[in-house]
Design an enzyme around this catalytic site. Structure first.
Site, PDB file in Angstrom:
ATOM      1  N   SER A 117       0.813  -1.221   0.000  1.00 53.40           N
ATOM      2  CA  SER A 117       0.000   0.000   0.000  1.00 53.40           C
ATOM      3  C   SER A 117       0.844   1.267   0.000  1.00 53.40           C
ATOM      4  O   SER A 117       0.579   2.203   0.728  1.00 53.40           O
ATOM      5  CB  SER A 117      -0.918  -0.021   1.234  1.00 53.40           C
ATOM      6  OG  SER A 117      -1.976   0.887   1.062  1.00 53.40           O
TER       7      SER A 117
ATOM      8  N   ASN B  69       2.745   4.503  -5.173  1.00 52.34           N
ATOM      9  CA  ASN B  69       3.595   4.298  -6.352  1.00 52.34           C
ATOM     10  C   ASN B  69       3.560   5.474  -7.324  1.00 52.34           C
ATOM     11  O   ASN B  69       4.559   5.793  -7.942  1.00 52.34           O
ATOM     12  CB  ASN B  69       3.297   2.961  -7.060  1.00 52.34           C
ATOM     13  CG  ASN B  69       1.830   2.631  -7.094  1.00 52.34           C
ATOM     14  OD1 ASN B  69       0.992   3.484  -6.767  1.00 52.34           O
ATOM     15  ND2 ASN B  69       1.496   1.421  -7.492  1.00 52.34           N
ATOM     16  N   CYS B  70       2.412   6.155  -7.406  1.00 52.97           N
ATOM     17  CA  CYS B  70       2.338   7.309  -8.321  1.00 52.97           C
ATOM     18  C   CYS B  70       3.140   8.501  -7.799  1.00 52.97           C
ATOM     19  O   CYS B  70       3.379   9.459  -8.528  1.00 52.97           O
ATOM     20  CB  CYS B  70       0.894   7.744  -8.534  1.00 52.97           C
ATOM     21  SG  CYS B  70      -0.118   6.423  -9.196  1.00 52.97           S
TER      22      CYS B  70
ATOM     23  N   ILE C  55     -10.513 -18.168  -8.530  1.00 52.79           N
ATOM     24  CA  ILE C  55      -9.306 -17.333  -8.654  1.00 52.79           C
ATOM     25  C   ILE C  55      -9.673 -16.084  -9.464  1.00 52.79           C
ATOM     26  O   ILE C  55     -10.157 -16.178 -10.590  1.00 52.79           O
ATOM     27  CB  ILE C  55      -8.133 -18.072  -9.321  1.00 52.79           C
ATOM     28  CG1 ILE C  55      -7.805 -19.351  -8.525  1.00 52.79           C
ATOM     29  CG2 ILE C  55      -6.904 -17.166  -9.397  1.00 52.79           C
ATOM     30  CD1 ILE C  55      -6.601 -20.125  -9.048  1.00 52.79           C
TER      31      ILE C  55
ATOM     32  N   ALA D 288      -8.637 -11.821 -10.515  1.00 53.05           N
ATOM     33  CA  ALA D 288      -7.447 -10.993 -10.755  1.00 53.05           C
ATOM     34  C   ALA D 288      -7.856  -9.559 -11.084  1.00 53.05           C
ATOM     35  O   ALA D 288      -8.893  -9.330 -11.717  1.00 53.05           O
ATOM     36  CB  ALA D 288      -6.614 -11.577 -11.891  1.00 53.05           C
TER      37      ALA D 288
ATOM     38  N   GLY E 107      -6.026  -5.223 -11.567  1.00 54.19           N
ATOM     39  CA  GLY E 107      -4.846  -4.352 -11.595  1.00 54.19           C
ATOM     40  C   GLY E 107      -4.073  -4.375 -12.898  1.00 54.19           C
ATOM     41  O   GLY E 107      -4.588  -4.788 -13.945  1.00 54.19           O
ATOM     42  N   ASP E 108      -2.826  -3.955 -12.823  1.00 54.21           N
ATOM     43  CA  ASP E 108      -1.985  -3.782 -14.012  1.00 54.21           C
ATOM     44  C   ASP E 108      -1.727  -5.077 -14.767  1.00 54.21           C
ATOM     45  O   ASP E 108      -1.298  -5.047 -15.918  1.00 54.21           O
ATOM     46  CB  ASP E 108      -0.621  -3.202 -13.609  1.00 54.21           C
ATOM     47  CG  ASP E 108      -0.714  -1.778 -13.064  1.00 54.21           C
ATOM     48  OD1 ASP E 108      -1.824  -1.257 -12.942  1.00 54.21           O
ATOM     49  OD2 ASP E 108       0.349  -1.203 -12.769  1.00 54.21           O
TER      50      ASP E 108
ATOM     51  N   TYR F 128     -19.468  28.420 -13.402  1.00 57.17           N
ATOM     52  CA  TYR F 128     -18.796  29.591 -13.961  1.00 57.17           C
ATOM     53  C   TYR F 128     -18.808  30.781 -13.025  1.00 57.17           C
ATOM     54  O   TYR F 128     -19.856  31.268 -12.620  1.00 57.17           O
ATOM     55  CB  TYR F 128     -19.413  30.021 -15.296  1.00 57.17           C
ATOM     56  CG  TYR F 128     -18.899  31.364 -15.729  1.00 57.17           C
ATOM     57  CD1 TYR F 128     -17.538  31.546 -15.932  1.00 57.17           C
ATOM     58  CD2 TYR F 128     -19.734  32.472 -15.838  1.00 57.17           C
ATOM     59  CE1 TYR F 128     -17.022  32.789 -16.257  1.00 57.17           C
ATOM     60  CE2 TYR F 128     -19.232  33.715 -16.182  1.00 57.17           C
ATOM     61  CZ  TYR F 128     -17.875  33.875 -16.380  1.00 57.17           C
ATOM     62  OH  TYR F 128     -17.364  35.092 -16.686  1.00 57.17           O
TER      63      TYR F 128
ATOM     64  N   LYS G  28     -18.816  30.287 -21.811  1.00 51.80           N
ATOM     65  CA  LYS G  28     -18.947  29.178 -22.775  1.00 51.80           C
ATOM     66  C   LYS G  28     -17.659  28.389 -22.695  1.00 51.80           C
ATOM     67  O   LYS G  28     -16.666  28.709 -23.351  1.00 51.80           O
ATOM     68  CB  LYS G  28     -19.153  29.717 -24.190  1.00 51.80           C
ATOM     69  CG  LYS G  28     -20.570  30.184 -24.460  1.00 51.80           C
ATOM     70  CD  LYS G  28     -20.699  30.781 -25.856  1.00 51.80           C
ATOM     71  CE  LYS G  28     -22.090  31.355 -26.077  1.00 51.80           C
ATOM     72  NZ  LYS G  28     -22.128  32.327 -27.189  1.00 51.80           N
TER      73      LYS G  28
END
Lengths: 548, 548
Positions: A38, A41-42, A273, A275, A277-278, A421, A429
């Site tokens: 945990s 990583n970013c 099973i 899975a 993620g990456d 706005y 716009k």
């Protein structure tokens, strides 16, 4: 019930904590190869840059905290070396032992690992990837110890760009070596060139369409264009691949590039099973094409989602848009949905539009430009994708468009979006609304755009290019062969060109050229509007000149 | 074809330029009472503040420029004093003449005018409204000439708040006098209290539930609570009403508060007469209740829309969300859709949730909090409205939610929104996604929220309030009567309260209390979760204590 989760970062940990909230009595065991679970990583490139100053901030959770709060059994430095799915058991290896671990339900969230290109002489230079806390510790220690002058970064994707910025901000000269013609394959080439301009302005030495031939014993990097760069280290950010080697001898089916094949419940081809993620192949929301996606938000979302499925809640995953964003010095570039390369490859019939807007009211201080590209179907209005670049407010526009695409809104509905706005926050716009207006004009035949790469062909076919900017703007730079006829003069001093001539109108950003197009069309001309106008054309053409 | 447009700011000018782009041959005449058309009305408070430094920046267009570019006949300082719809003609009055002007199609975009409360002794103090360039010229001249120490602002709506900030930033002491119990009627009271806290912290003297009784000859403002304030001037921002007095003797039907009644094509009850902008009654998108809306973006949008209708293009308007935003010093507050007061008044069955998030990754520098309130239908998931307050990123979240509401997404779809994430821009699980997760948990019975105003009743009924924050946090401040039992200790040291007791859990923001709720529910307790937790409760209660 015993849940075993392999991989304790984004997807795996989201699943673990959700499983606990749903079932206080379950046994939940997390197995992770690394020393940390945990972690942020970013955030790694920003720690290298010195923007994030505390290493502890990267470590979101510890096994002890996860035990106290969620009663999770987190086992770090533990590697799964075998799966005996027929007896629902794993073989786990640590520094000191190897043991069997049975499961009732298994979740695989092993993530990706850095691709290391097979470089001749790679061991001659210190080289680092940027995937783990260990990686970031190594690279920061190297920088502090060796005070490097020059570092080569391989790969112009997100990590490569973030590291180029981070190292430059630490005073290190960066050579960015990119195999393909443009950085950032999430956006199309005419958008990527603005990123490349920013990199050059910030003194990053950019090597496009370039590969490393060899690294010499005296630490010189030889490029395939003959150039030789003296470097102190390499950052390898040449992409990632699923860390699924440990699954190769199992009945769990792997697809393209070793990605795990899952169904709409994130179940693998083996019962019980799952899975996320990456490491998995996920379908794109619109095309349904399965592909790898290395992004934190989808992994987190999938983790929580699969915990629900594993707990028996009814869920069905429809696909992903892959919204992504990266800051490159003062610019931000973001994208969502399908890009033009995708659409072309998949054989879609699509329409492109570019529109320039501001992040907030032009009369309020520090307004900056946003270039937005939208891809859609001209016939039914379906939105396929969007890309934007600018100094501020890019995230907001892409998030709104990601929401619109997800919700199956059509191009003609974008003008109706009521975005907040006030002068410090937006434009009455907004550029997103404007994209909708332009799209409607295209669909309703009120404008006929041509793209930057279509201009030469049209001119060769006899069309005349009219630049409707002021004489002063024209003098500063214009497309070769263009005639200058300022917009505000067209009624008083009509063009002296025969009505049979096809005209192409251009200005700076496309606003004035559209007004000219409407006027000239009503005067009887056949008129095309150069989409993105001079701002876009000049940028992509200067790139071509430089690199062709 | 002659189009006549009455009012040349947002709606009117958008219509005029679109009409020209659609029809080069039409005659387009714009009649405006004021000296300026197409000016930046939303920018006026920022010019007073000195943030916008150039007066010319407020003047987006001039009649000469509009003539050159769009061939528009703009007649300023011209007032419509009569409409002879049976002969399709107007009576226009200028300083020097009065004349008849015929039209084929007429668009009314007269806007609103400031409401001036009937104050005894109003003429004893210089007083200013904030609707026009003339207003802003007058107030800035006054400030520069008189160097006022103290100014009273009447009305805590957008203009009142923006002016309070602007004047404070110029070093002037502001008394903000607000008739109702809370500022900003676009958001609900528990959100408004955070704005009120910010105003007080920035030294604005706030007078809630207060009115001016009289203004004395020696320039003292007497309030109905007996207080007397010595003031140098008044800013009147007590709301606006449609500037439709000139329509009263015409067959054009007016509704509530003098608003012009229009159909889905913005056509009034008289053929060939259309109306847009602040002066019309527009249906809310969800409830279809017609109301006045004084916002620039919708006016612009309506203007372009009605030009299409007047030109014969097929268009149909469905309603408005009224998305709005205001900066109040370091805070931003925004809202979209229906608020809780609306829902209550209209008899909707609705669910409230509050969730706290960050503008970007917590580990990236300068992360700040966002408090988000979402209103939805628990049974079918329909989103009704959203409100947010925070220092950064509020506009983005409300824009995403405005898009989601417009697109008829449901609460359980919010987690699936793929918002751009990198540490400087967002959070892997964005507060918008989190709102969706919380909403799903409510809909699926995984959490039972109670609102701040329900707590006292539940406790009176025998429920026990458990604060699961740390002892240190609890010591700093807590709800009277709460028992402290930190979350991470619950498994090791279970509560010694009988299982028959109803529990209410709370923490700082609602994250830990939800985890505790899941744990305690599974231990056999009946548990409610205090929505918004201590952060929200303490704020709204301190307001109540102060003002009850």
């Amino acid at each position: 019930m015993r849940y075993v989760i392999v991989g304790g970062v984004a997807g795996g940990m989201s699943a673990a904590t959700r499983l606990r909230r749903l079932d206080e009595t379950a046994e939940i065991i997390i197995i992770d190869k690394g020393a940390y679970v945990s972690f942020a990583n970013c955030g790694l490139p920003y720690y290298v840059a010195g923007e994030i100053t505390e290493r502890a901030d990267l470590l979101v959770q510890t096994p002890a905290k996860l035990k106290a709060r969620f009663n999770l059994d987190v086992r770090v430095n533990s590697e799964v070396v075998g799966i005996q799915s027929y007896q629902k058991s794993l073989t786990v290896k640590t520094a000191t032992e190897e043991y069997q671990l049975s499961y009732d339900k298994l979740l695989l969230s092993p993530g990706g690992q850095a691709t290391i290109p097979p470089l001749s002489g790679l061991s001659n230079l210190p080289s680092y990837t940027m995937r783990s806390v260990a990686d970031v510790d190594a690279v920061t220690a190297f920088i502090e110890r060796e005070q490097p002058q020059t570092i080569a970064v391989i790969g112009g994707g997100y990590i490569g760009l973030e590291m180029s910025e981070s190292l430059t901000n630490r005073g290190i000269k960066v050579h960015l070596i990119n195999r393909s013609a443009h950085v950032l394959n999430t956006v199309d080439e005419e958008m990527a060139v603005f990123v490349e301009q920013e990199l050059r302005e910030q003194a990053v030495e950019l090597h496009l369409k370039t590969q490393i031939t060899a690294i010499t014993a005296d630490q010189k990097v030889i490029l395939n264009d003959g150039r030789v760069i003296a470097c102190d280290a390499l950052i390898i950010a040449a992409g990632i691949k699923p860390a699924t080697g440990f699954l190769e001898k199992t009945p769990i089916a792997l697809g393209k590039d070793g990605g795990i094949i899952v169904n709409e419940q994130f179940e693998t081809t083996v019962t019980d099973i799952f899975a996320v993620g990456d490491a998995i192949l996920v379908p794109q929301l619109i095309s349904k094409e399965a592909s790898l996606l290395a992004l934190a938000s989808p992994a987190n979302r999938q983790g929580r989602f699969v915990a629900d499925v594993m707990s028996g809640l009814s869920r069905s995953f429809k696909g992903t848009l892959g919204t992504s964003i990266v800051r490159v010095f003062s610019q931000t570039v973001a994208a969502t949905g399908l890009n033009e390369s995708d659409l072309k490859r998949l054989g879609y019939h699509y329409q492109v539009l570019h529109v320039m807007g501001k992040n907030h009211a032009g009369y309020y201080p520090h307004a900056t430009g946003i270039l937005l590209k939208v891809l859609f179907n001209k016939d039914d209005g379906q939105l396929y994708g969007a890309q934007a670049i600018g100094q501020a407010g890019v995230d907001k526009r892409i998030d709104v468009l990601a929401t619109a695409i997800y919700a199956k809104l059509t191009i003609d509905q974008l003008p109706e979006l009521e975005l907040s706005y006030a002068p410090p926050f937006g434009v009455a716009k907004d550029v997103v609304n404007m994209a909708g207006y332009v799209g409607m004009n295209i669909s309703e035949g009120l404008t006929q755009p041509i793209q930057w790469h279509e201009l030469a062909g049209k001119v060769a076919g006899g069309a005349v290019l009219i630049d409707v900017r002021s004489a002063a703007e024209f003098a500063k730079g214009h497309i070769v062969g263009a005639l200058n006829h300022p917009l505000d003069a067209i009624r008083e001093q009509p063009l002296t060109i025969a009505k049979e001539t096809t005209l192409i109108v251009s200005c700076q950003t496309g606003l004035r050229s559209y007004i000219a197009e409407r006027l000239l069309t009503q005067q009887g001309y056949t008129v095309y509007n150069l989409d993105g106008a001079y701002h876009l054309y000049a940028q992509i053409q200067s790139e071509k000149v430089e690199y062709k």
